[in-house]
Design a protein around this motif. Structure first.
Motif, PDB file in Angstrom:
ATOM      1  N   SER A  52       0.806  -1.220   0.000  1.00 39.45           N
ATOM      2  CA  SER A  52       0.000   0.000   0.000  1.00 39.45           C
ATOM      3  C   SER A  52       0.836   1.265   0.000  1.00 39.45           C
ATOM      4  O   SER A  52       0.334   2.345  -0.302  1.00 39.45           O
ATOM      5  N   ALA A  53       2.129   1.157   0.323  1.00 38.86           N
ATOM      6  CA  ALA A  53       2.971   2.353   0.379  1.00 38.86           C
ATOM      7  C   ALA A  53       3.209   2.956  -0.990  1.00 38.86           C
ATOM      8  O   ALA A  53       3.539   4.141  -1.102  1.00 38.86           O
ATOM      9  N   GLN A  54       3.052   2.197  -2.059  1.00 39.05           N
ATOM     10  CA  GLN A  54       3.372   2.684  -3.400  1.00 39.05           C
ATOM     11  C   GLN A  54       2.159   3.173  -4.184  1.00 39.05           C
ATOM     12  O   GLN A  54       2.315   3.715  -5.280  1.00 39.05           O
ATOM     13  N   VAL A  55       0.951   2.997  -3.644  1.00 43.92           N
ATOM     14  CA  VAL A  55      -0.243   3.301  -4.437  1.00 43.92           C
ATOM     15  C   VAL A  55      -0.370   4.787  -4.738  1.00 43.92           C
ATOM     16  O   VAL A  55      -0.829   5.183  -5.815  1.00 43.92           O
ATOM     17  N   LYS A  56       0.027   5.641  -3.831  1.00 41.34           N
ATOM     18  CA  LYS A  56      -0.082   7.082  -4.073  1.00 41.34           C
ATOM     19  C   LYS A  56       0.886   7.537  -5.166  1.00 41.34           C
ATOM     20  O   LYS A  56       0.579   8.456  -5.933  1.00 41.34           O
ATOM     21  N   SER A  57       2.052   6.918  -5.218  1.00 42.73           N
ATOM     22  CA  SER A  57       2.990   7.280  -6.286  1.00 42.73           C
ATOM     23  C   SER A  57       2.445   6.857  -7.647  1.00 42.73           C
ATOM     24  O   SER A  57       2.605   7.575  -8.640  1.00 42.73           O
ATOM     25  N   ILE A  58       1.784   5.697  -7.703  1.00 38.77           N
ATOM     26  CA  ILE A  58       1.183   5.240  -8.962  1.00 38.77           C
ATOM     27  C   ILE A  58       0.035   6.164  -9.357  1.00 38.77           C
ATOM     28  O   ILE A  58      -0.095   6.550 -10.532  1.00 38.77           O
ATOM     29  N   ALA A  59      -0.810   6.532  -8.387  1.00 41.10           N
ATOM     30  CA  ALA A  59      -1.922   7.443  -8.680  1.00 41.10           C
ATOM     31  C   ALA A  59      -1.423   8.808  -9.155  1.00 41.10           C
ATOM     32  O   ALA A  59      -1.991   9.404 -10.079  1.00 41.10           O
ATOM     33  N   SER A  60      -0.359   9.309  -8.543  1.00 34.68           N
ATOM     34  CA  SER A  60       0.203  10.597  -8.968  1.00 34.68           C
ATOM     35  C   SER A  60       0.744  10.523 -10.383  1.00 34.68           C
ATOM     36  O   SER A  60       0.628  11.478 -11.157  1.00 34.68           O
ATOM     37  N   LEU A  61       1.343   9.393 -10.734  1.00 37.79           N
ATOM     38  CA  LEU A  61       1.869   9.218 -12.083  1.00 37.79           C
ATOM     39  C   LEU A  61       0.742   9.238 -13.117  1.00 37.79           C
ATOM     40  O   LEU A  61       0.870   9.852 -14.186  1.00 37.79           O
ATOM     41  N   ILE A  62      -0.358   8.595 -12.809  1.00 37.42           N
ATOM     42  CA  ILE A  62      -1.513   8.582 -13.723  1.00 37.42           C
ATOM     43  C   ILE A  62      -2.119   9.979 -13.843  1.00 37.42           C
ATOM     44  O   ILE A  62      -2.472  10.442 -14.938  1.00 37.42           O
ATOM     45  N   GLN A  63      -2.233  10.653 -12.732  1.00 36.45           N
ATOM     46  CA  GLN A  63      -2.787  12.006 -12.744  1.00 36.45           C
ATOM     47  C   GLN A  63      -1.887  12.980 -13.492  1.00 36.45           C
ATOM     48  O   GLN A  63      -2.366  13.894 -14.168  1.00 36.45           O
ATOM     49  N   GLU A  64      -0.598  12.789 -13.376  1.00 38.14           N
ATOM     50  CA  GLU A  64       0.352  13.701 -14.019  1.00 38.14           C
ATOM     51  C   GLU A  64       0.191  13.708 -15.536  1.00 38.14           C
ATOM     52  O   GLU A  64       0.304  14.750 -16.181  1.00 38.14           O
ATOM     53  N   LEU A 122       5.566  14.188  -7.472  1.00 41.21           N
ATOM     54  CA  LEU A 122       6.472  13.852  -8.565  1.00 41.21           C
ATOM     55  C   LEU A 122       7.412  15.015  -8.865  1.00 41.21           C
ATOM     56  O   LEU A 122       7.005  16.182  -8.860  1.00 41.21           O
ATOM     57  N   SER A 123       8.653  14.707  -9.138  1.00 40.73           N
ATOM     58  CA  SER A 123       9.631  15.717  -9.517  1.00 40.73           C
ATOM     59  C   SER A 123      10.698  15.072 -10.391  1.00 40.73           C
ATOM     60  O   SER A 123      10.921  13.864 -10.330  1.00 40.73           O
ATOM     61  N   ARG A 124      11.313  15.905 -11.175  1.00 38.29           N
ATOM     62  CA  ARG A 124      12.311  15.404 -12.114  1.00 38.29           C
ATOM     63  C   ARG A 124      13.584  14.945 -11.412  1.00 38.29           C
ATOM     64  O   ARG A 124      14.204  13.975 -11.797  1.00 38.29           O
ATOM     65  N   GLN A 125      13.988  15.692 -10.415  1.00 38.62           N
ATOM     66  CA  GLN A 125      15.184  15.324  -9.670  1.00 38.62           C
ATOM     67  C   GLN A 125      15.037  15.811  -8.240  1.00 38.62           C
ATOM     68  O   GLN A 125      14.116  16.565  -7.923  1.00 38.62           O
ATOM     69  N   LEU A 126      15.947  15.399  -7.393  1.00 40.09           N
ATOM     70  CA  LEU A 126      15.874  15.711  -5.973  1.00 40.09           C
ATOM     71  C   LEU A 126      17.118  16.480  -5.563  1.00 40.09           C
ATOM     72  O   LEU A 126      18.205  16.283  -6.097  1.00 40.09           O
ATOM     73  N   ASN A 127      16.912  17.358  -4.574  1.00 41.27           N
ATOM     74  CA  ASN A 127      18.096  17.960  -3.952  1.00 41.27           C
ATOM     75  C   ASN A 127      18.478  17.136  -2.730  1.00 41.27           C
ATOM     76  O   ASN A 127      17.956  16.061  -2.478  1.00 41.27           O
TER      77      ASN A 127
END
Length: 944
Positions: free
Chosen positions: A147-159, A415-420
């Protein structure tokens, strides 16, 4: 065959551990069972990691009094085998902890055994969300929850703006465990899941291909795959064969496969080109690089037949850190010496009766969950018996025979392209996804739309309903082909919109109700057919209503909006004796009269101040007439002042414009027949108790009731001919006083019955006509764009000309009761004449005041010439001038008041030549002193 070499290897391993212990000090053996599927890639990676972890831990801690003894067993991908090996380990080796099992289904049964024997079970591969500490208190998850990864998948679809996804998962606890959490995450961002594809473990290549063909017939082109490594490899291999890895498709894999992507077969990776994945992000470090090198050497030594490209994955790191955590807990708890005091018995089983209950199991469990340290996989924390503190994921794109990083997802920044360094978002774009470019399936760089109309499979079912107005839509059945045909304005717009779609679709018309009756069903029922999936789209003269939007989505309207009234008109015949007053409004009449009087008074006052003889004298009717005369006609001989002429000139210009406008308006009223509506407000109908009509089956009935009309005063009708007859009769003769209808219908009615009727309103707002589609339908946006293109160009004009007869009807627009000229129309002219008139009057008053001031100042400065200045004799010469010429006579004149006067009678012998001079002299004196009578001449005798 394989058990003998493995047994020998285990014995050698135990011997090696024993030798190491003898070289230092005698360490107590802490027996631990390890249950893995050694035939799977994950099992092989985990086995190498576990062995390497034990070796590295005791190399780093040589003085520990305890030492883990690992008993590795193969579950052979069978839940029964896994349970059997667990019993064997508990019974024969008295293991105090079990690492594994690998599968979530295996973990369920083994954890139940652990609950009974109080032996902790630590799994770093079972990620199913159904495994919780509430039902299995001795189960510890040393990996993240699915369940920890579902929000990242949803954000990818929304993006990327996709609106629908299909879930593809295997029929296991692992596959089903993520569904509740993934569905919730998708619902939060309003993403629809029209279908779930369940792949059983027994699925063959043929059955998988059949399922893929089924998916190809659907519109949705976005698939989320949550399956085991073996099933995922088979799925993508077959997907490439059937053409589902081409342009337009979107595949997203979960971390179960994305985490071990490097270890997959190169042919499988090649088939997965264009796939997006979500995987756990492992920070890079020098220790991790050193471990990877040693791990690769051990893996190749233990698995010489495996691919040399297999790499250490996050699964191996979790297994490595789990062994370190268990070794630390074992050192803290120590070896139990009283394990055989308690046994667990069962009436139905004899082999389990010898299994003893661990006396230090609870203490060991407490020591395990209290482990907090920085491991090679990141922060290792089992406080809640689950490694849930995962706040960062890596988004990857499968390209070639590997993968490339396209971005990250964090709880804080999304979501972001890169991280600091702090893991926060650095760059972003408001118009494009904030990720690196993706190579999609088919080696395309264009972002897929996420849906397509399938070229194969069933056609779109387009529902049609015959309208009360055939000009909008009419259906009939072809007797030859037995297919439904439709025509009308709505059909032409729909078919034109389909032609303008960026893709081709096929469809069949499906009639609703019977085609031979206009009122075959209500529009609400017709729209409801879309909701129950009996039709794919509803086409017709369907009004967008709030209650209908609860079940379906609408395209943008293709007609005008609003609700109006059709009312009869009455003729205003020219038989009014006061018709001549109509061209000007009441305000215009009063304003003109006031300015007329004001201008006359100002002109009269200007002339009066100038001393015009025509305006002097007491005020009378004659003076009033003169005042009026000045405002109408200009006669230069009677106006003596320049300012008066200016004021009158401006006023004449205003009168010229006003009379011209009056003449034109009056001529129009006398020559053009005027029409006015019998009713202009629906509240007037309510007050008079008139009857109103509406189209049977439409929502207008409920609207009239909501407005306040009594049900007894509302009458339904079916056809335009019924409307015409009811309006012709009138409310008092069994008909209606007005028909409440939608604006598109009203315009169509007036095109055929324009004489004698007109439209009033709109009296109520509505959204217009549109097409109905299922909720979240991807076709809605494309159709709306096409309709907007039609209504914004010339196509809509041609379609309306085809179906709506454009007769010459002057009553189509709303009639304005008042066509008279208003005061505001001439505001500029009236303002001009007012300013000029007032300014002229102000200048005249100031000039007159200045003249009087000068006269008063001159009289005070020369009192001696008071009798002479400003006076004239009969010959026109002023006395002042005579005084300058004859100072002696002035002296006499000044001394007149001090000398005695004598009366001299008139005589005929008086010298006529001297008389005028003497007379002038005496006149000058007499005008100075009023004491002498006019008939008496005063002669002064100056004293010498």
């Amino acid at each position: 065959m394989d058990r003998a070499p493995r047994a020998i290897f285990f014995l050698l391993l135990i011997v090696d551990f024993g030798v190491a212990q003898n070289t230092t000090s005698k360490a107590d053996e802490f027996h631990v069972g390890v249950i893995l599927n050694l035939g799977s890639l994950v099992g092989k990676v985990a086995r190498t990691s576990v062995l390497l972890a034990a070796e590295d831990f005791y190399a780093a801690h040589p003085n520990y009094s305890t030492k883990l003894v690992l008993h590795i067993r193969d579950s052979m991908a069978s839940d029964v085998q896994a349970a059997s090996t667990a019993i064997e380990l508990l019974e024969n080796y008295k293991v105090q902890a079990i690492i594994g099992p690998q599968k979530s289904s295996e973990a369920v049964f083994i954890s139940k055994l652990g609950n009974i024997t109080q032996v902790p079970t630590v799994s770093f591969t079972a990620t199913s969300s159904s495994l919780t500490s509430d039902s299995m208190p001795y189960f510890v998850r040393a990996t993240m929850n699915d369940s920890a990864q579902v929000k990242s998948i949803a954000s990818l679809i929304q993006e990327y703006g996709w609106r629908e996804v299909v879930l593809v998962y295997d029929d296991t606890d692992y596959g089903r465990g993520i569904l509740p959490y993934l569905n919730d995450a998708l619902q939060e961002i309003d993403i629809r899941v029209p279908y779930r594809s369940v792949i059983p473990l027994s699925a063959t290549s043929e059955s998988i291909m059949q399922e893929l063909y089924k998916l190809m017939k659907m519109q949705t082109r976005v698939f989320i795959v949550h399956m085991s490594t073996t099933m995922t490899s088979l799925l993508f291999t077959k997907a490439k064969e059937v053409g589902m890895m081409n342009k337009g498709f979107v595949w997203i894999i979960t971390d179960g496969v994305a985490n071990i992507l490097d270890s997959l077969n190169p042919s499988v990776i090649e088939a997965m080109n264009g796939v997006l994945g979500v995987r756990y992000h492992v920070p890079k470090s020098q220790e991790l690089d050193n471990l990877s090198i040693r791990w690769s050497r051990m893996y190749q030594r233990d698995n010489p037949d495996e691919s040399p490209f297999n790499k250490l994955s996050i699964v191996g790191l979790w297994g490595y850190d789990a062994v370190w955590a268990l070794a630390r807990a074992a050192e803290r708890v120590g070896i139990s010496s009283t394990r055989n005091k308690q046994t667990w018995s069962s009436k139905n089983s004899t082999c389990l009766q010898s299994m003893a209950i661990s006396t230090n199991g609870h203490e060991l469990l407490t020591a395990i969950v209290q482990n907090k340290f920085r491991g090679l996989s990141g922060d290792f924390d089992l406080t809640d018996r689950q490694q849930l503190k995962v706040s960062m994921f890596q988004i990857i794109n499968v390209v070639g025979r590997g993968w490339r990083e396209i971005g990250f997802w964090t709880v804080e920044s999304g979501l972001s392209r890169q991280l600091n360094q702090n893991g926060l978002k650095i760059t972003g774009s408001a118009s494009m996804p904030d990720l690196n470019p993706v190579i999609w399936p088919g080696e395309s760089t264009d972002i897929p739309r996420g849906w397509e109309i399938p070229r194969t499979g069933k056609k779109l079912r387009v529902g049609v309903l015959t309208s009360g107005y055939p000009e909008f839509i009419k259906t009939l059945r072809d007797p030859v082909t037995n297919k439904t045909r439709a025509s009308g304005l709505s059909i032409d717009i729909f078919e034109e919109a389909v032609k303008r779609l960026p893709f081709a679709i096929t469809y069949d018309y499906v009639p609703f109700g019977t085609a031979d009756t206009a009122s075959s069903g209500s529009y609400n029922d017709f729209v409801y057919q879309v909701y129950v999936q009996k039709i794919d789209i509803a086409v017709g003269d369907i009004t967008v209503r709030y209650n209908r939007t609860l079940y379906v989505d609408f395209t943008i309207p293709y007609t005008e909006s609003g609700v109006g009234m059709i009312v009869p008109v009455r003729e205003d015949m020219i038989n009014n004796m006061w018709i001549f007053l109509k061209p000007l409004s009441t305000g215009m009449w009063f304003g003109s009269i006031i300015l007329f009087i004001y201008t006359g008074l100002v002109v009269w006052l200007l002339e009066y101040l100038n001393g015009n003889e025509h305006v002097h004298g007491p005020f009378s009717l004659k003076q009033l007439g003169i005042t009026m005369f000045f405002s109408i006609l200009e006669e230069k001989e009677k106006l003596e002042r320049f300012l008066s002429r200016i004021v009158l000139l401006v006023w004449m210009f205003v009168l010229l414009v006003l009379t011209s406008s009056y003449t034109a308006s009056f001529a129009s009223m006398l020559t053009v027949q005027k029409l006015s509506p019998t009713v202009t407000d629906f509240h007037e109908l309510q007050k008079k108790g008139e009857y109103v009509g509406f189209h049977r089956g439409s929502y207008i009935e409920g609207l009239l009731v909501d407005i306040g009309f009594e049900i007894s005063k509302i009458r339904p009708y079916d056809t335009p001919d019924d409307f015409y007859c009811a309006l012709s009769k009138g409310s008092k003769n069994g008909g209606i006083a007005a028909l409440v209808h939608e604006v598109p219908y009203i315009k169509l009615f007036l095109a055929n019955y324009s004489k004698g009727y007109t439209m009033v309103g709109p009296i109520y707002k509505s959204a217009g006509f549109a097409f109905a589609l299922p909720k979240k339908s991807p076709l809605r946006a494309e159709l709306s764009r096409a309709i907007l293109n039609i209504t914004g160009g010339d196509s809509i004009i041609d379609i309306e000309k085809k179906w709506i007869n454009k007769k010459s009807h002057q009553n189509e627009d709303k009639i304005d009761d008042s066509s008279a000229i208003t005061f505001g129309s001439f505001g500029g002219l009236f303002l001009l004449t007012g300013i000029v008139t007032t300014f002229s009057l102000s200048v005249a008053v100031l000039m007159n005041h200045h003249k009087k001031y000068q006269q008063n100042t001159g009289g005070k400065g020369n009192d001696q010439n008071e009798c002479a200045h400003g006076q004239q004799g009969e010959d026109g010469v002023s006395l002042g001038e005579q005084a300058d010429q004859n100072s002696d006579e002035q002296e006499k004149c000044r001394d007149t008041g001090n000398e005695p006067t004598f009366a001299v009678p008139h005589s005929s012998n008086t010298n006529s030549d001297q008389l005028p001079d003497s007379k002038n002299k005496n006149i000058g004196c007499r005008s100075t002193e009023n004491r002498i009578a006019p008939e008496v001449w005063s002669v002064g005798n100056p004293v010498n």
